[in-house]
Design a protein around this motif. Structure first.
Motif, PDB file in Angstrom:
ATOM      1  N   ASN A  89       0.827  -1.193   0.000  1.00 47.44           N
ATOM      2  CA  ASN A  89       0.000   0.000   0.000  1.00 47.44           C
ATOM      3  C   ASN A  89       0.867   1.250   0.000  1.00 47.44           C
ATOM      4  O   ASN A  89       1.916   1.302   0.649  1.00 47.44           O
ATOM      5  N   ARG A  90       0.430   2.271  -0.709  1.00 49.97           N
ATOM      6  CA  ARG A  90       1.225   3.496  -0.856  1.00 49.97           C
ATOM      7  C   ARG A  90       1.463   4.204   0.470  1.00 49.97           C
ATOM      8  O   ARG A  90       2.406   4.995   0.601  1.00 49.97           O
ATOM      9  N   PHE A  91       0.599   3.948   1.459  1.00 51.47           N
ATOM     10  CA  PHE A  91       0.747   4.627   2.740  1.00 51.47           C
ATOM     11  C   PHE A  91       1.590   3.833   3.750  1.00 51.47           C
ATOM     12  O   PHE A  91       1.821   4.310   4.856  1.00 51.47           O
ATOM     13  N   SER A  92       2.010   2.639   3.386  1.00 55.05           N
ATOM     14  CA  SER A  92       2.791   1.815   4.313  1.00 55.05           C
ATOM     15  C   SER A  92       4.255   2.227   4.282  1.00 55.05           C
ATOM     16  O   SER A  92       4.863   2.321   3.207  1.00 55.05           O
ATOM     17  N   ARG A  93       4.800   2.442   5.457  1.00 59.58           N
ATOM     18  CA  ARG A  93       6.206   2.836   5.531  1.00 59.58           C
ATOM     19  C   ARG A  93       7.116   1.623   5.458  1.00 59.58           C
ATOM     20  O   ARG A  93       8.012   1.537   4.623  1.00 59.58           O
ATOM     21  N   VAL A  94       6.909   0.675   6.328  1.00 62.25           N
ATOM     22  CA  VAL A  94       7.765  -0.511   6.358  1.00 62.25           C
ATOM     23  C   VAL A  94       6.916  -1.770   6.283  1.00 62.25           C
ATOM     24  O   VAL A  94       7.311  -2.815   6.770  1.00 62.25           O
ATOM     25  N   GLY A  95       5.769  -1.640   5.644  1.00 61.55           N
ATOM     26  CA  GLY A  95       4.927  -2.822   5.504  1.00 61.55           C
ATOM     27  C   GLY A  95       4.234  -3.168   6.795  1.00 61.55           C
ATOM     28  O   GLY A  95       3.427  -2.411   7.308  1.00 61.55           O
ATOM     29  N   LEU A  96       4.579  -4.315   7.369  1.00 58.99           N
ATOM     30  CA  LEU A  96       3.923  -4.813   8.564  1.00 58.99           C
ATOM     31  C   LEU A  96       4.945  -5.372   9.534  1.00 58.99           C
ATOM     32  O   LEU A  96       6.060  -5.761   9.150  1.00 58.99           O
ATOM     33  N   ASN A  97       4.552  -5.399  10.774  1.00 58.17           N
ATOM     34  CA  ASN A  97       5.293  -6.132  11.790  1.00 58.17           C
ATOM     35  C   ASN A  97       5.554  -7.547  11.269  1.00 58.17           C
ATOM     36  O   ASN A  97       4.647  -8.202  10.757  1.00 58.17           O
ATOM     37  N   PRO A  98       6.792  -8.054  11.385  1.00 56.56           N
ATOM     38  CA  PRO A  98       7.081  -9.412  10.909  1.00 56.56           C
ATOM     39  C   PRO A  98       6.198 -10.491  11.535  1.00 56.56           C
ATOM     40  O   PRO A  98       6.017 -11.563  10.964  1.00 56.56           O
ATOM     41  N   ASN A  99       5.637 -10.194  12.723  1.00 55.20           N
ATOM     42  CA  ASN A  99       4.774 -11.163  13.392  1.00 55.20           C
ATOM     43  C   ASN A  99       3.325 -11.109  12.909  1.00 55.20           C
ATOM     44  O   ASN A  99       2.491 -11.890  13.360  1.00 55.20           O
ATOM     45  N   ALA A 100       3.011 -10.200  11.988  1.00 54.49           N
ATOM     46  CA  ALA A 100       1.615  -9.996  11.602  1.00 54.49           C
ATOM     47  C   ALA A 100       0.970 -11.251  11.032  1.00 54.49           C
ATOM     48  O   ALA A 100      -0.170 -11.578  11.360  1.00 54.49           O
ATOM     49  N   SER A 101       1.678 -11.964  10.168  1.00 54.22           N
ATOM     50  CA  SER A 101       1.112 -13.186   9.579  1.00 54.22           C
ATOM     51  C   SER A 101       0.820 -14.221  10.643  1.00 54.22           C
ATOM     52  O   SER A 101      -0.230 -14.872  10.631  1.00 54.22           O
ATOM     53  N   LEU A 102       1.759 -14.369  11.578  1.00 53.02           N
ATOM     54  CA  LEU A 102       1.573 -15.329  12.670  1.00 53.02           C
ATOM     55  C   LEU A 102       0.391 -14.924  13.536  1.00 53.02           C
ATOM     56  O   LEU A 102      -0.461 -15.761  13.878  1.00 53.02           O
ATOM     57  N   PHE A 103       0.290 -13.647  13.884  1.00 50.71           N
ATOM     58  CA  PHE A 103      -0.804 -13.178  14.718  1.00 50.71           C
ATOM     59  C   PHE A 103      -2.147 -13.379  14.021  1.00 50.71           C
ATOM     60  O   PHE A 103      -3.130 -13.775  14.636  1.00 50.71           O
ATOM     61  N   LEU A 104      -2.202 -13.092  12.708  1.00 48.16           N
ATOM     62  CA  LEU A 104      -3.450 -13.256  11.964  1.00 48.16           C
ATOM     63  C   LEU A 104      -3.896 -14.716  11.987  1.00 48.16           C
ATOM     64  O   LEU A 104      -5.075 -15.011  12.186  1.00 48.16           O
ATOM     65  N   ASP A 105      -2.962 -15.631  11.816  1.00 51.45           N
ATOM     66  CA  ASP A 105      -3.278 -17.052  11.873  1.00 51.45           C
ATOM     67  C   ASP A 105      -3.757 -17.452  13.269  1.00 51.45           C
ATOM     68  O   ASP A 105      -4.765 -18.153  13.422  1.00 51.45           O
ATOM     69  N   GLN A 106      -3.052 -16.990  14.307  1.00 52.11           N
ATOM     70  CA  GLN A 106      -3.398 -17.345  15.688  1.00 52.11           C
ATOM     71  C   GLN A 106      -4.793 -16.851  16.052  1.00 52.11           C
ATOM     72  O   GLN A 106      -5.601 -17.595  16.649  1.00 52.11           O
ATOM     73  N   VAL A 107      -5.088 -15.608  15.704  1.00 49.80           N
ATOM     74  CA  VAL A 107      -6.360 -15.026  16.104  1.00 49.80           C
ATOM     75  C   VAL A 107      -7.503 -15.640  15.294  1.00 49.80           C
ATOM     76  O   VAL A 107      -8.597 -15.867  15.832  1.00 49.80           O
TER      77      VAL A 107
END
Length: 286
Positions: free
Chosen positions: A194-212
């Motif tokens: 996304n054009r507004f993202s500075r550094v994308g996402l926290n590296p843990n984001a994929s893991l957190f999304l799966d867990q939740v």
């Protein structure tokens, strides 16, 4: 504890964090006393060792050693409410984050059954990114929220290690079809690009999304994930994990764009708006 007294999302947020052995960060948008009362009700219901002394009012002068001294004698399975976590200095927040990184830290068992609350109406106080890397989700409490749609909760009883382990085992067995795993990755990739993202996402984001996602399935009594559950999990997880750019970093400025236009454009979006826009755009598997 009736549904009228405590929003279902609040109970679900705390339950999800307990299932995943991670604290939950709650942004409160209105009278804190009401929020505090609701959170205390939930923690008192879910934990065996809750007392009023488990509420820690954070102040800028508080050191990490002060926190350790306050909670060092508490039982390992309890509940802690950190009020005004954003008032802690960034160095203390970093020390809390460091404690969460080590599974055998002396405060680890306590911090992972904690609720951290900050006021979103105090822009001068901020949450250090090092701390949010170890928090599963953010729940926003506000007067306009609809508290009836996210999760239909089972009967809540006092949590203990046996019950939590059963819920954790059930979460691991949730079936997510390959198409939905791809859908989850599409959400992550779209945010990173996304054009507004500075550094994308926290590296843990994929893991957190799966867990939740898996935890919401357990709370809803489902043995498999659905697109709606993934969307609900994304709304709880991803806004906290996103890092947005400054308007001066707008890509169009490289090609002669107007700085004032870039400022207006950036000020009209936030993490939630970006996520909701992307969830409407990303094709859902059929």
């Amino acid at each position: 504890m009736s549904e009228k007294e405590v929003p279902q999302e609040l109970v679900a947020a705390i339950l999800v964090s307990f299932i995943n052995s991670q604290p939950v960060l709650i942004s409160q948008l209105y009278d804190f006393y009401d929020t505090e009362t609701q959170i205390c009700q939930v923690l008192e219901t879910l934990t065996q060792n809750w007392t009023e002394n488990n509420v820690l009012n954070c102040k800028s002068v508080l050191t990490f050693q002060d926190i350790k001294n306050i909670i060092k004698d508490k039982p390992p399975f309890t509940g802690l409410l950190f009020k005004n976590i954003d008032k802690l200095s960034h160095s203390v927040q970093c020390e809390l984050a460091e404690e969460l990184m080590h599974p055998h830290g002396e405060l680890n068992a306590l911090l992972k059954t904690s609720v951290l609350v900050f006021s979103s109406e105090c822009p001068d106080n901020t949450i250090d990114p090092s701390l949010t890397r170890h928090i599963v989700l953010q729940e926003t409490i506000g007067p306009s929220e609809d508290y009836t749609t996210l999760v239909e909760l089972p009967s809540i009883t006092v949590l203990n290690d046996t019950l939590l382990n059963q819920m954790r085992d059930a979460a691991k067995k949730i079936y997510i079809v390959p198409e939905l795993l791809g859908y989850m990755q599409d959400i992550i990739i779209f945010i990173r690009n996304n054009r507004f993202s500075r550094v994308g996402l926290n590296p843990n984001a994929s893991l957190f999304l799966d867990q939740v996602t898996r935890s919401l399935c357990v709370l809803r009594g489902s043995k498999f994930a659905t697109p709606m559950m993934i969307k609900d999990a994304a709304r709880l997880v991803l806004p906290l994990q996103m890092r947005l750019s400054h308007y001066s970093e707008e890509p169009s400025l490289m090609y002669g764009g107007d700085m004032s236009v870039a400022r207006v454009l950036r000020n009209e979006v936030n993490e939630v708006i970006i996520l909701e826009t992307l969830l409407k755009e990303i094709p859902v598997p059929r």
